[in-house]
Design a protein around this motif. Sequence first.
Motif, PDB file in Angstrom:
ATOM      1  N   UNK A  27       0.986  -1.227   0.041  1.00 29.07           N
ATOM      2  CA  UNK A  27      -0.039  -0.081  -0.089  1.00 29.07           C
ATOM      3  C   UNK A  27       0.912   1.130  -0.025  1.00 29.07           C
ATOM      4  N   UNK A  28       0.557   2.367  -0.973  1.00 28.65           N
ATOM      5  CA  UNK A  28       1.269   3.484  -1.185  1.00 28.65           C
ATOM      6  C   UNK A  28       2.932   3.311  -1.656  1.00 28.65           C
ATOM      7  N   UNK A  29       3.158   2.121  -2.059  1.00 30.83           N
ATOM      8  CA  UNK A  29       4.560   1.692  -2.516  1.00 30.83           C
ATOM      9  C   UNK A  29       4.690   2.710  -3.812  1.00 30.83           C
ATOM     10  N   UNK A  30       3.810   2.478  -4.670  1.00 36.07           N
ATOM     11  CA  UNK A  30       3.700   3.176  -5.958  1.00 36.07           C
ATOM     12  C   UNK A  30       3.889   4.493  -5.856  1.00 36.07           C
ATOM     13  N   UNK A  31       3.153   5.027  -5.022  1.00 37.57           N
ATOM     14  CA  UNK A  31       3.084   6.617  -4.657  1.00 37.57           C
ATOM     15  C   UNK A  31       4.349   6.937  -3.970  1.00 37.57           C
ATOM     16  N   UNK A  32       5.056   6.167  -3.034  1.00 39.48           N
ATOM     17  CA  UNK A  32       6.272   6.512  -2.339  1.00 39.48           C
ATOM     18  C   UNK A  32       7.320   6.434  -3.529  1.00 39.48           C
ATOM     19  N   UNK A  33       7.592   5.450  -4.534  1.00 37.25           N
ATOM     20  CA  UNK A  33       8.466   5.489  -5.559  1.00 37.25           C
ATOM     21  C   UNK A  33       8.427   6.466  -6.351  1.00 37.25           C
ATOM     22  N   UNK A  34       7.309   6.940  -6.806  1.00 40.07           N
ATOM     23  CA  UNK A  34       6.918   8.242  -7.848  1.00 40.07           C
ATOM     24  C   UNK A  34       7.373   9.360  -7.177  1.00 40.07           C
ATOM     25  N   UNK A  56       5.929   8.774 -14.345  1.00 42.14           N
ATOM     26  CA  UNK A  56       5.254   7.723 -14.954  1.00 42.14           C
ATOM     27  C   UNK A  56       6.063   6.457 -14.913  1.00 42.14           C
ATOM     28  N   UNK A  57       7.363   6.356 -15.360  1.00 38.21           N
ATOM     29  CA  UNK A  57       8.276   5.182 -15.194  1.00 38.21           C
ATOM     30  C   UNK A  57       8.204   4.412 -13.839  1.00 38.21           C
ATOM     31  N   UNK A  58       8.304   5.526 -12.693  1.00 36.61           N
ATOM     32  CA  UNK A  58       8.270   4.944 -11.249  1.00 36.61           C
ATOM     33  C   UNK A  58       6.870   4.300 -10.948  1.00 36.61           C
ATOM     34  N   UNK A  59       5.856   4.934 -11.436  1.00 35.94           N
ATOM     35  CA  UNK A  59       4.584   4.439 -11.173  1.00 35.94           C
ATOM     36  C   UNK A  59       4.161   2.984 -11.682  1.00 35.94           C
ATOM     37  N   UNK A  60       4.996   2.871 -12.864  1.00 35.99           N
ATOM     38  CA  UNK A  60       4.881   1.541 -13.726  1.00 35.99           C
ATOM     39  C   UNK A  60       5.922   0.591 -13.350  1.00 35.99           C
ATOM     40  N   UNK A  61       6.895   0.784 -12.434  1.00 36.70           N
ATOM     41  CA  UNK A  61       7.963   0.095 -12.435  1.00 36.70           C
ATOM     42  C   UNK A  61       7.983  -1.451 -12.208  1.00 36.70           C
ATOM     43  N   UNK A  62       6.688  -1.647 -11.395  1.00 34.52           N
ATOM     44  CA  UNK A  62       6.788  -3.109 -11.035  1.00 34.52           C
ATOM     45  C   UNK A  62       5.379  -3.763 -11.581  1.00 34.52           C
ATOM     46  N   UNK A  63       4.760  -3.358 -12.708  1.00 30.85           N
ATOM     47  CA  UNK A  63       3.614  -3.920 -13.455  1.00 30.85           C
ATOM     48  C   UNK A  63       3.837  -5.557 -13.757  1.00 30.85           C
ATOM     49  N   UNK A  64       5.226  -5.627 -14.086  1.00 31.46           N
ATOM     50  CA  UNK A  64       5.321  -7.061 -14.320  1.00 31.46           C
ATOM     51  C   UNK A  64       4.916  -8.139 -13.258  1.00 31.46           C
ATOM     52  N   UNK A 133      16.904   3.427  -7.047  1.00 30.58           N
ATOM     53  CA  UNK A 133      17.016   4.035  -5.762  1.00 30.58           C
ATOM     54  C   UNK A 133      15.691   4.203  -4.970  1.00 30.58           C
ATOM     55  N   UNK A 134      14.778   4.866  -5.837  1.00 25.25           N
ATOM     56  CA  UNK A 134      13.472   5.299  -5.082  1.00 25.25           C
ATOM     57  C   UNK A 134      12.956   3.953  -4.594  1.00 25.25           C
ATOM     58  N   UNK A 135      12.832   3.025  -5.292  1.00 23.27           N
ATOM     59  CA  UNK A 135      12.099   1.534  -4.712  1.00 23.27           C
ATOM     60  C   UNK A 135      12.986   1.324  -3.660  1.00 23.27           C
ATOM     61  N   UNK A 136      14.501   1.083  -3.672  1.00 15.43           N
ATOM     62  CA  UNK A 136      14.942   0.697  -2.493  1.00 15.43           C
ATOM     63  C   UNK A 136      14.720   1.561  -1.266  1.00 15.43           C
TER      64      UNK A 136
END
Length: 416
Positions: A27-34, A56-64, A133-136
Amino acid sequence: MEKTITNMRDLAGCFARAMNLVSPKIANHHQQVAYLAWRIAGEMDYSEEEKIEVIYGALMHDIGAVILPELEEGEEEYTISRLGQAGMSFIGDIPRMKNIRSIFEEAQIPYDERPKKFKEMNREAVFAEIIVLADMISGMIDPKAAALNQAEEICDNISDYAGEELHSEVIEAFLRASKKEYVWLELLHQPEVFLSAISDNNDVTLDQAIEIAKFMSRIIDFRSSYTAMHSAGVAASAVRLAEILGMSEDECKMMMIAGYVHDIGKLKVPKKILEKKDTLTDEEFNIVKEYAYYTQLLLKDIAGFEQIGQWAALHHEKLNGFGYPFGLKADDIPMGARIIAVADIFSAVAEIRSYRDGMSKDQVIVALREYVESTALSKYIVDLMIANYDDIYQKREAETSKEGARYYAALVDAED
């Protein structure tokens, strides 16, 4: 001139909230990374447009992740490189997301194979490192602890990656941002502030909205082989019904968008329920029933989607008042929602599901007529469906075949 229907700020916010549904653990991970990617890029010499591209790239970084096997308790999380590889096929033929695909491609390249000198890196490679880095950092922060009490330790840990896994210039940009206390507070408590970077004047036309909705439908459907082509089939069937009913060209495009996103709330439903071969328990069916409400919740704040949101979210309402989630009766159910309802059932019963084979033409017609007899579906629309069955079926088959090919390509990419 193409008709504008909405803006990228609202669509980006919807996307972030939709991805939160996939797992309570993120929860909120995508917002935090973006948010972090935006702040890091803000410390570097990038234009406003480039910073939005990073968002945009950060929001989609883990769609896979939606196509990869669900991780068991204690299993190591997928790397961004693996997630990006799996996610590239989702983007596929969406022109507006070409740059995002380039970032994902750069994320596949190991650090020791990148240029040693930062100034020799291309823009997409830098953006990939910013997102990594943002994901880390998002993974390090404890949502239950005070943000400022964690800052020093996180900065110390991140500094160790400079020149080892990430270029020093990217780390240094984060460290500059980290000196601003509000960055930590916003990260933990208000990460969606990154949306302020996306102007609500960033217009999206109807045709562009269709592309984005198609992309989102893949995230919804590719979680299971049994639903991989469903939204494409619903969209194609609904549009053909709308054309037969004499709806305008713009209304037919809106119908296509509604068809693509009608199941967006289903991201909340666990994969094990989607693929269960036995009859659902009452508790499991209640979980499924919630998704139509989440569809309404996700779409209601998108400017210009007022009608689309209704058509999409109300497709499980029944004319007799026994549908869900609102229990509406005939007079309160708009024509667009009635069309989506018929297209949804038509597509669902024609498809192979975990608990049964797809139905034949005769069986589909019998099933649709039973829904009419129970006063669940519109007789007028069902009669049109049956009268034009072969035409609508062919339109549906053409679109589902394309999405099926896209799904199996994504599976191959995910396994590589």
